[in-house]
Design an enzyme around this catalytic site. Structure first.
Site, PDB file in Angstrom:
ATOM      1  CG  HIS A  37      -0.546   0.303   2.450  1.00 26.20           C
ATOM      2  ND1 HIS A  37      -0.017  -0.780   3.464  1.00 26.20           N
ATOM      3  CD2 HIS A  37      -0.125   1.542   3.119  1.00 26.20           C
ATOM      4  CE1 HIS A  37       0.450  -0.148   4.413  1.00 26.20           C
ATOM      5  NE2 HIS A  37       0.671   1.230   4.269  1.00 26.20           N
ATOM      6  CG  ASP A  87      -0.222  -3.907   2.864  1.00 29.60           C
ATOM      7  OD1 ASP A  87       0.343  -3.554   1.849  1.00 29.60           O
ATOM      8  OD2 ASP A  87      -0.468  -3.283   3.775  1.00 29.60           O
ATOM      9  CB  SER A 184       2.767   1.614   6.315  1.00 28.11           C
ATOM     10  OG  SER A 184       1.467   1.899   7.009  1.00 28.11           O
TER      11      SER A 184
END
Length: 228
Positions: A37, A87, A184
């Site tokens: 992402h 992901d 992330s």
């Protein structure tokens, strides 16, 4: 807590337009593993490799270490920005990193850790809340120095509800010990091995977080490295 880069020498900052957006982990001298992402805008547009650089070997996201261009990105073919499943992503950088005490590779774990296993994660994600006395708003504070947090692999969330966790996801963290926006793509580490990639968590970063399982996607990662 503040981390020195020597405590997580595989950690890198993935940046675009001069700003840190995600973390990543050095697998080899020219391969970094991160989250899929990180390469998509909020409206689902995929960005190009040439839009990114990597800073390695520094605990500061805006100075020090080595800046290297990204030349190839491969996100998982099944990833969709709408649900954050699959992901995981691999990227190749433009030149081989020189390994030092501040720049090190990290091996891929072969199996998911057991519930209750101690782990840790690092990154430049939002670390605290700041109250604005003028308008009453609350804002997250983004640190310049690398942060680290010690976590526990979960079998339940902080409300005590038993979690049915799919094998491609690892849940870790708690109400006060968790990751946040900006972390992330960064590492979840157990026994000096990469077991997870920071994927998602609650909006206010006040509970357990989800990490993409590296052991589950290990074969995909290794095959992708060969192909990019």
């Amino acid at each position: 807590m503040f981390f020195e880069i020597e405590q997580a020498p595989w950690q890198v900052s993935l940046q675009t337009q001069g700003h840190h957006i995600c973390g990543g982990s050095i697998y080899s001298k020219d391969i970094v593993i991160t989250a899929a992402h990180c390469f998509f805008t909020e409206d689902g547009q995929q960005l190009l490799a040439e839009d990114f650089i990597v800073r390695a070997g520094s605990a500061m996201k805006n100075s020090g270490g080595t800046l290297v261009k990204v030349v190839a990105i491969q996100t998982h073919e099944m990833f969709k920005i709408t649900n954050f499943k699959y992901d995981i992503a691999v990227m190749r950088i433009s030149e081989a990193l020189e390994l030092t005490n501040k720049v090190q590779t990290i091996p891929l774990a072969e199996k998911n850790p057991a519930r209750g296993t101690p782990a840790f994660s690092s990154g430049w994600g939002f670390s605290s809340l700041e109250f604005n006395h003028v308008d009453g708003s609350v804002e997250f504070v983004s640190p310049v120095n690398l942060q680290g947090v010690r976590l526990q692999i979960n079998s339940a969330d902080y409300n005590g509800m038993v979690l049915k966790i799919p094998k491609d996801v690892i849940s870790a963290g708690s109400f006060e010990q968790t990751t946040c926006m900006g972390d992330s793509g960064g590492p979840l580490v157990v026994n000096q091995q990469l077991v997870g990639v920071v994927s998602s968590g609650p909006e206010w970063c006040d509970g357990d977080a989800d990490f993409t399982s590296v052991p589950y996607f290990r074969e995909w990662i290794l095959n992708t490295i060969e192909s990019i």
